[in-house]
Design a protein around this motif. Structure first.
Motif, mmCIF file in Angstrom:
data_model
loop_
_atom_site.group_PDB
_atom_site.id
_atom_site.type_symbol
_atom_site.label_atom_id
_atom_site.label_comp_id
_atom_site.label_asym_id
_atom_site.label_seq_id
_atom_site.Cartn_x
_atom_site.Cartn_y
_atom_site.Cartn_z
ATOM 1 N N ILE A 102 0.825 -1.209 0.000
ATOM 2 C CA ILE A 102 0.000 0.000 0.000
ATOM 3 C C ILE A 102 0.861 1.261 0.000
ATOM 4 O O ILE A 102 0.540 2.248 -0.680
ATOM 5 C CB ILE A 102 -0.972 -0.008 1.200
ATOM 6 N N LEU A 103 1.982 1.246 0.738
ATOM 7 C CA LEU A 103 2.836 2.433 0.756
ATOM 8 C C LEU A 103 3.514 2.654 -0.597
ATOM 9 O O LEU A 103 3.820 3.794 -0.963
ATOM 10 C CB LEU A 103 3.871 2.332 1.870
ATOM 11 N N LEU A 104 3.744 1.586 -1.348
ATOM 12 C CA LEU A 104 4.236 1.737 -2.716
ATOM 13 C C LEU A 104 3.156 2.382 -3.577
ATOM 14 O O LEU A 104 3.442 3.257 -4.402
ATOM 15 C CB LEU A 104 4.634 0.371 -3.282
ATOM 16 N N GLY A 105 1.916 1.976 -3.352
ATOM 17 C CA GLY A 105 0.803 2.610 -4.051
ATOM 18 C C GLY A 105 0.667 4.077 -3.688
ATOM 19 O O GLY A 105 0.340 4.916 -4.531
ATOM 20 N N GLU A 106 0.937 4.393 -2.413
ATOM 21 C CA GLU A 106 0.882 5.796 -1.978
ATOM 22 C C GLU A 106 1.938 6.625 -2.700
ATOM 23 O O GLU A 106 1.666 7.738 -3.169
ATOM 24 C CB GLU A 106 1.092 5.888 -0.471
ATOM 25 N N LYS A 107 3.150 6.086 -2.795
ATOM 26 C CA LYS A 107 4.220 6.796 -3.513
ATOM 27 C C LYS A 107 3.836 6.981 -4.977
ATOM 28 O O LYS A 107 4.056 8.039 -5.578
ATOM 29 C CB LYS A 107 5.527 6.010 -3.405
ATOM 30 N N MET A 108 3.229 5.970 -5.560
ATOM 31 C CA MET A 108 2.808 6.042 -6.958
ATOM 32 C C MET A 108 1.742 7.120 -7.155
ATOM 33 O O MET A 108 1.769 7.882 -8.124
ATOM 34 C CB MET A 108 2.269 4.678 -7.386
ATOM 35 N N ALA A 109 0.804 7.200 -6.217
ATOM 36 C CA ALA A 109 -0.249 8.208 -6.300
ATOM 37 C C ALA A 109 0.329 9.613 -6.182
ATOM 38 O O ALA A 109 -0.030 10.517 -6.949
ATOM 39 C CB ALA A 109 -1.296 7.965 -5.214
ATOM 40 N N LEU A 110 1.232 9.819 -5.229
ATOM 41 C CA LEU A 110 1.836 11.137 -5.055
ATOM 42 C C LEU A 110 2.665 11.517 -6.271
ATOM 43 O O LEU A 110 2.604 12.661 -6.740
ATOM 44 C CB LEU A 110 2.703 11.161 -3.795
ATOM 45 N N HIS A 111 3.430 10.578 -6.780
ATOM 46 C CA HIS A 111 4.257 10.872 -7.948
ATOM 47 C C HIS A 111 3.377 11.235 -9.143
ATOM 48 O O HIS A 111 3.697 12.162 -9.906
ATOM 49 C CB HIS A 111 5.131 9.662 -8.287
ATOM 50 N N THR A 112 2.264 10.536 -9.302
ATOM 51 C CA THR A 112 1.345 10.834 -10.407
ATOM 52 C C THR A 112 0.748 12.226 -10.270
ATOM 53 O O THR A 112 0.664 12.989 -11.243
ATOM 54 C CB THR A 112 0.232 9.775 -10.464
#
Length: 237
Positions: A102-112
Motif C-alpha cells: 500500500i505504501l508503494l501505491g501511496e508513492k505512486m499516487a503522489l508521484h502521479t
C-alpha cells in the motif's frame, strides 16, 4: 556531502520536491535551495497519516533559511487515486503479491499527482529523498526508482534522486546538522508503519507496471484528454 549530486545546470529553474517533512526530503530541499533552485514542496495527504500538522513545522524551518528559494508548499489530496491503485482490488493484490504494498501505491499516487502538477505549470523536474539505506522499502527499491524515472520521462519530466547515494541515516543527519536544520524527522506517521516486510526482487516492478494504466488514465482524465476514467478493475482483467 560527496555522495550527493545535484545537476549543475538547474540554478534559477523550478523543481517539484516530494516533501514529507522527514530528514531525507528535507535534505533534498536544502541541497537544491543551495544551488539557487526554486522549490515547489508537495506533500501528499492520503488520509492514513497521524500528526500531519508537524510537516508545517518543517516547512516554516526551511522558509526561514531559504525564503528566496521556496515558491510554495502545498498539500495534495491523493486519497482518490490511492484508493484506485491500492484499495479497489486489495484482496487480489494480497493474493498475487503476498506483501503489503500500500505504501508503494501511496508513492505512486503522489508521484502521479506531482506529474500533473508539473504539466500544469510547465515544470520539468521532480525530486525526492530516495536513499540507498532504505532500499529495503518497496517504494525505494532500485526497480521502483527505475520505474518512476521512466514514468516521468514519458511526460517530459526528469526524476531526480540527489541523495540516493546516502548509505546511512547518520550521513543525512550530519548533513542537516551542518546546514543548521533540525535532525529530527518532522513527518506524519503512517497508520501502516511497521505493517510490511521487504518484497522479493521484482515484486515492486510488477506491481507498478500492473498499476501504471490507472495512473496514465488518471492523468489523461484530469487533463481532459478522455471523458471517462473507466472501470477500476485490475488493468490485466
Amino acid at each position: 556531502m560527496s555522495d550527493f549530486t545535484v545537476p549543475s545546470d538547474l540554478a534559477g529553474k523550478e523543481v517539484v520536491v516530494l516533501f514529507s517533512g522527514g530528514r531525507d526530503s528535507t535534505l533534498v530541499a536544502c541541497l537544491l535551495a543551495l544551488k539557487g533552485i526554486k522549490l515547489h514542496l508537495l506533500t501528499g495527504n492520503c488520509g492514513l497519516g497521524v500528526g500531519t500538522e508537524i510537516v508545517e513545522t518543517r516547512f516554516q524551518e526551511l522558509s526561514r533559511k531559504f525564503s528566496d528559494n521556496i515558491v510554495i508548499w502545498q498539500t495534495l489530496d491523493i486519497k482518490g487515486l490511492l484508493g484506485a491503485i491500492a484499495f479497489r482490488n486489495i484482496e487480489d493484490d494480497f493474493r498475487e503479491y503476498h506483501k503489503n504494498l500500500i505504501l508503494l501505491g501511496e508513492k505512486m499516487a503522489l508521484h502521479t499527482e506531482a506529474v500533473l502538477y508539473c504539466l500544469s505549470l510547465g515544470i520539468k523536474y521532480i525530486a525526492d529523498g530516495t536513499v540507498k539505506y532504505q532500499e529495503h522499502l518497496a517504494e525505494q527499491t532500485p526497480e521502483a526508482v527505475t520505474f518512476f524515472r521512466k514514468f516521468s520521462e514519458e511526460y517530459g519530466i526528469q526524476y531526480l534522486t540527489p541523495i540516493i547515494g546516502a548509505s546511512s541515516e547518520d550521513q543525512v543527519k550530519d548533513s542537516l546538522f551542518i546546514l543548521g536544520i533540525s535532525t529530527k524527522s518532522l513527518e506524519s506517521i503512517s497508520l501502516l508503519s511497521d505493517s510490511f516486510s521487504k518484497p522479493d526482487e521484482g515484486v515492486s516492478a510488477l506491481y507498478l507496471e500492473r498499476k501504471k494504466p490507472i495512473c496514465t488514465r488518471y492523468i489523461a482524465f484530469r487533463r481532459g484528454e478522455i471523458s471517462d476514467f473507466g472501470r477500476l478493475a485490475r488493468p490485466d482483467h
